[in-house]
Design a protein around this motif. Structure first.
Motif, PDB file in Angstrom:
ATOM      1  N   LYS A   1       0.896  -1.021   0.087  1.00 52.01           N
ATOM      2  CA  LYS A   1       0.059   0.282   0.098  1.00 52.01           C
ATOM      3  C   LYS A   1       1.148   1.337   0.300  1.00 52.01           C
ATOM      4  O   LYS A   1       2.059   0.974   0.519  1.00 52.01           O
ATOM      5  CB  LYS A   1      -1.162  -0.337   1.173  1.00 52.01           C
ATOM      6  CG  LYS A   1      -2.063   1.205   1.162  1.00 52.01           C
ATOM      7  CD  LYS A   1      -3.026   0.637   2.288  1.00 52.01           C
ATOM      8  CE  LYS A   1      -3.973   2.303   2.512  1.00 52.01           C
ATOM      9  NZ  LYS A   1      -4.302   2.098   4.093  1.00 52.01           N
ATOM     10  N   TYR A   2       0.290   2.563  -1.016  1.00 51.26           N
ATOM     11  CA  TYR A   2       1.333   3.555  -1.261  1.00 51.26           C
ATOM     12  C   TYR A   2       0.541   4.627  -1.249  1.00 51.26           C
ATOM     13  O   TYR A   2      -0.463   4.705  -1.839  1.00 51.26           O
ATOM     14  CB  TYR A   2       2.264   2.802  -1.887  1.00 51.26           C
ATOM     15  CG  TYR A   2       2.321   4.400  -2.506  1.00 51.26           C
ATOM     16  CD1 TYR A   2       4.365   4.555  -2.347  1.00 51.26           C
ATOM     17  CD2 TYR A   2       2.575   5.579  -3.840  1.00 51.26           C
ATOM     18  CE1 TYR A   2       5.392   5.612  -2.487  1.00 51.26           C
ATOM     19  CE2 TYR A   2       3.259   6.262  -4.079  1.00 51.26           C
ATOM     20  CZ  TYR A   2       4.523   6.389  -3.521  1.00 51.26           C
ATOM     21  OH  TYR A   2       5.161   7.716  -3.308  1.00 51.26           O
ATOM     22  N   ASP A   3       0.601   5.491  -0.431  1.00 52.94           N
ATOM     23  CA  ASP A   3      -0.057   7.067  -0.878  1.00 52.94           C
ATOM     24  C   ASP A   3       1.284   8.429  -1.060  1.00 52.94           C
ATOM     25  O   ASP A   3       2.020   8.441  -0.001  1.00 52.94           O
ATOM     26  CB  ASP A   3      -1.087   7.029   0.443  1.00 52.94           C
ATOM     27  CG  ASP A   3      -1.270   8.135   0.023  1.00 52.94           C
ATOM     28  OD1 ASP A   3      -1.943   8.862  -0.917  1.00 52.94           O
ATOM     29  OD2 ASP A   3      -1.766   8.816   0.947  1.00 52.94           O
ATOM     30  N   SER A   4       1.033   8.998  -1.895  1.00 51.76           N
ATOM     31  CA  SER A   4       2.377  10.167  -2.060  1.00 51.76           C
ATOM     32  C   SER A   4       0.799  11.537  -2.543  1.00 51.76           C
ATOM     33  O   SER A   4      -0.156  11.438  -2.874  1.00 51.76           O
ATOM     34  CB  SER A   4       3.000   9.953  -3.523  1.00 51.76           C
ATOM     35  OG  SER A   4       3.779  11.096  -3.200  1.00 51.76           O
ATOM     36  N   TYR A   5       1.418  12.120  -1.204  1.00 51.84           N
ATOM     37  CA  TYR A   5       0.475  13.822  -1.617  1.00 51.84           C
ATOM     38  C   TYR A   5       1.475  14.886  -1.739  1.00 51.84           C
ATOM     39  O   TYR A   5       2.637  14.898  -0.729  1.00 51.84           O
ATOM     40  CB  TYR A   5      -0.539  13.784  -0.988  1.00 51.84           C
ATOM     41  CG  TYR A   5       0.422  13.238   0.848  1.00 51.84           C
ATOM     42  CD1 TYR A   5       0.106  14.260   1.487  1.00 51.84           C
ATOM     43  CD2 TYR A   5      -0.130  12.317   1.499  1.00 51.84           C
ATOM     44  CE1 TYR A   5       0.469  15.072   3.057  1.00 51.84           C
ATOM     45  CE2 TYR A   5      -0.240  12.074   3.154  1.00 51.84           C
ATOM     46  CZ  TYR A   5      -0.139  13.019   3.200  1.00 51.84           C
ATOM     47  OH  TYR A   5       0.356  12.938   5.141  1.00 51.84           O
ATOM     48  N   ASP A   6       1.101  16.071  -1.339  1.00 45.64           N
ATOM     49  CA  ASP A   6       2.363  17.580  -1.727  1.00 45.64           C
ATOM     50  C   ASP A   6       0.531  18.155  -0.712  1.00 45.64           C
ATOM     51  O   ASP A   6      -0.011  18.357  -0.693  1.00 45.64           O
ATOM     52  CB  ASP A   6       2.129  18.104  -2.773  1.00 45.64           C
ATOM     53  CG  ASP A   6       2.596  17.327  -3.692  1.00 45.64           C
ATOM     54  OD1 ASP A   6       4.391  16.115  -3.069  1.00 45.64           O
ATOM     55  OD2 ASP A   6       2.577  16.339  -4.416  1.00 45.64           O
ATOM     56  N   ILE A   7       1.392  18.870   0.192  1.00 47.38           N
ATOM     57  CA  ILE A   7       0.522  19.755   1.025  1.00 47.38           C
ATOM     58  C   ILE A   7       1.701  21.117   0.662  1.00 47.38           C
ATOM     59  O   ILE A   7       3.141  21.615   0.510  1.00 47.38           O
ATOM     60  CB  ILE A   7       0.838  19.794   2.880  1.00 47.38           C
ATOM     61  CG1 ILE A   7       0.224  18.258   2.823  1.00 47.38           C
ATOM     62  CG2 ILE A   7       0.482  21.062   3.155  1.00 47.38           C
ATOM     63  CD1 ILE A   7       0.522  18.270   4.053  1.00 47.38           C
ATOM     64  N   THR A   8       1.489  22.180   0.344  1.00 43.80           N
ATOM     65  CA  THR A   8       2.466  23.811   0.209  1.00 43.80           C
ATOM     66  C   THR A   8       1.482  25.245   0.965  1.00 43.80           C
ATOM     67  O   THR A   8       0.476  24.764   0.938  1.00 43.80           O
ATOM     68  CB  THR A   8       1.947  23.580  -1.210  1.00 43.80           C
ATOM     69  OG1 THR A   8       2.887  25.030  -1.725  1.00 43.80           O
ATOM     70  CG2 THR A   8       0.964  24.194  -1.913  1.00 43.80           C
ATOM     71  N   ASP A   9       2.322  25.796   1.124  1.00 43.06           N
ATOM     72  CA  ASP A   9       1.907  27.139   1.702  1.00 43.06           C
ATOM     73  C   ASP A   9       1.241  28.202   0.633  1.00 43.06           C
ATOM     74  O   ASP A   9       1.501  29.328   0.378  1.00 43.06           O
ATOM     75  CB  ASP A   9       2.623  27.500   2.770  1.00 43.06           C
ATOM     76  CG  ASP A   9       3.657  27.689   2.903  1.00 43.06           C
ATOM     77  OD1 ASP A   9       4.225  27.611   1.422  1.00 43.06           O
ATOM     78  OD2 ASP A   9       4.502  28.510   3.185  1.00 43.06           O
ATOM     79  N   ASP A  10       1.673  27.588  -0.940  1.00 40.61           N
ATOM     80  CA  ASP A  10       1.778  28.807  -1.475  1.00 40.61           C
ATOM     81  C   ASP A  10       0.411  28.750  -2.170  1.00 40.61           C
ATOM     82  O   ASP A  10      -0.357  27.922  -2.537  1.00 40.61           O
ATOM     83  CB  ASP A  10       2.628  28.159  -2.923  1.00 40.61           C
ATOM     84  CG  ASP A  10       2.750  29.468  -4.358  1.00 40.61           C
ATOM     85  OD1 ASP A  10       1.958  29.696  -4.703  1.00 40.61           O
ATOM     86  OD2 ASP A  10       4.131  28.820  -4.629  1.00 40.61           O
ATOM     87  N   ASP A  11       0.134  30.373  -2.689  1.00 44.32           N
ATOM     88  CA  ASP A  11      -1.500  30.641  -2.909  1.00 44.32           C
ATOM     89  C   ASP A  11      -1.791  30.152  -4.264  1.00 44.32           C
ATOM     90  O   ASP A  11      -2.839  30.688  -4.890  1.00 44.32           O
ATOM     91  CB  ASP A  11      -1.458  32.129  -1.971  1.00 44.32           C
ATOM     92  CG  ASP A  11      -1.022  32.257  -0.894  1.00 44.32           C
ATOM     93  OD1 ASP A  11      -1.688  31.343   0.371  1.00 44.32           O
ATOM     94  OD2 ASP A  11      -1.055  33.456  -0.386  1.00 44.32           O
ATOM     95  N   ASP A  12      -1.253  30.143  -4.803  1.00 39.71           N
ATOM     96  CA  ASP A  12      -1.310  29.891  -6.574  1.00 39.71           C
ATOM     97  C   ASP A  12      -2.340  28.960  -6.747  1.00 39.71           C
ATOM     98  O   ASP A  12      -1.937  28.094  -6.046  1.00 39.71           O
ATOM     99  CB  ASP A  12      -0.028  29.096  -6.922  1.00 39.71           C
ATOM    100  CG  ASP A  12      -0.216  29.238  -8.714  1.00 39.71           C
ATOM    101  OD1 ASP A  12      -1.322  29.567  -9.210  1.00 39.71           O
ATOM    102  OD2 ASP A  12       1.287  28.932  -9.410  1.00 39.71           O
TER     103      ASP A  12
END
Length: 125
Positions: free
Chosen positions: A85-96
């Protein structure tokens, strides 16, 4: 900043040596990829995953450097066959408002340029 997160659960029968090799390869990414500002690799608690990592990257140019670096490719090739099982995700503080689409485009470009990697990702559960 982009916080790239990976979570994984090992397939039954994977040895501790294989897990340690993959985790050390992930740690090596954090040490050798210049775009990585900080990182953590270790046990994952609070879900149905065993291990995880978070890599902090300043911007999209750095994210592309991270994605295409040989150290990252090495981890993919030795680690992906070990996961159930695998999960990849991104969190950003960029307002774009287009940031998600831009990150997705980087992944698409990476898979298009590396058919072997695309096949490995396609085999993930």
């Amino acid at each position: 900043m982009i916080y790239h997160s990976i979570r994984m659960k090992a397939t039954a029968g994977v040895t501790q040596e294989q897990i340690e090799e993959a985790l050390e390869s992930m740690r090596n990414q954090g040490r050798v990829i210049p775009a990585v500002k900080s990182f953590v690799v270790g046990r994952d608690y609070g879900g149905d995953f065993d291990w995880g990592g978070v890599f902090v990257i300043e911007d999209l140019d750095g994210y592309w450097e991270y994605l295409t670096h040989p150290a990252h490719a090495h981890t993919d090739r030795i680690g992906m066959p070990l996961v159930e099982k695998y999960d990849s995700y991104d969190i950003t503080d960029d307002d774009d408002p287009q940031m998600g689409a831009k990150i997705a485009d980087l992944h698409r470009r990476r898979y298009e340029s590396d058919p072997e990697l695309a096949a490995l990702v396609g085999m993930l559960p």
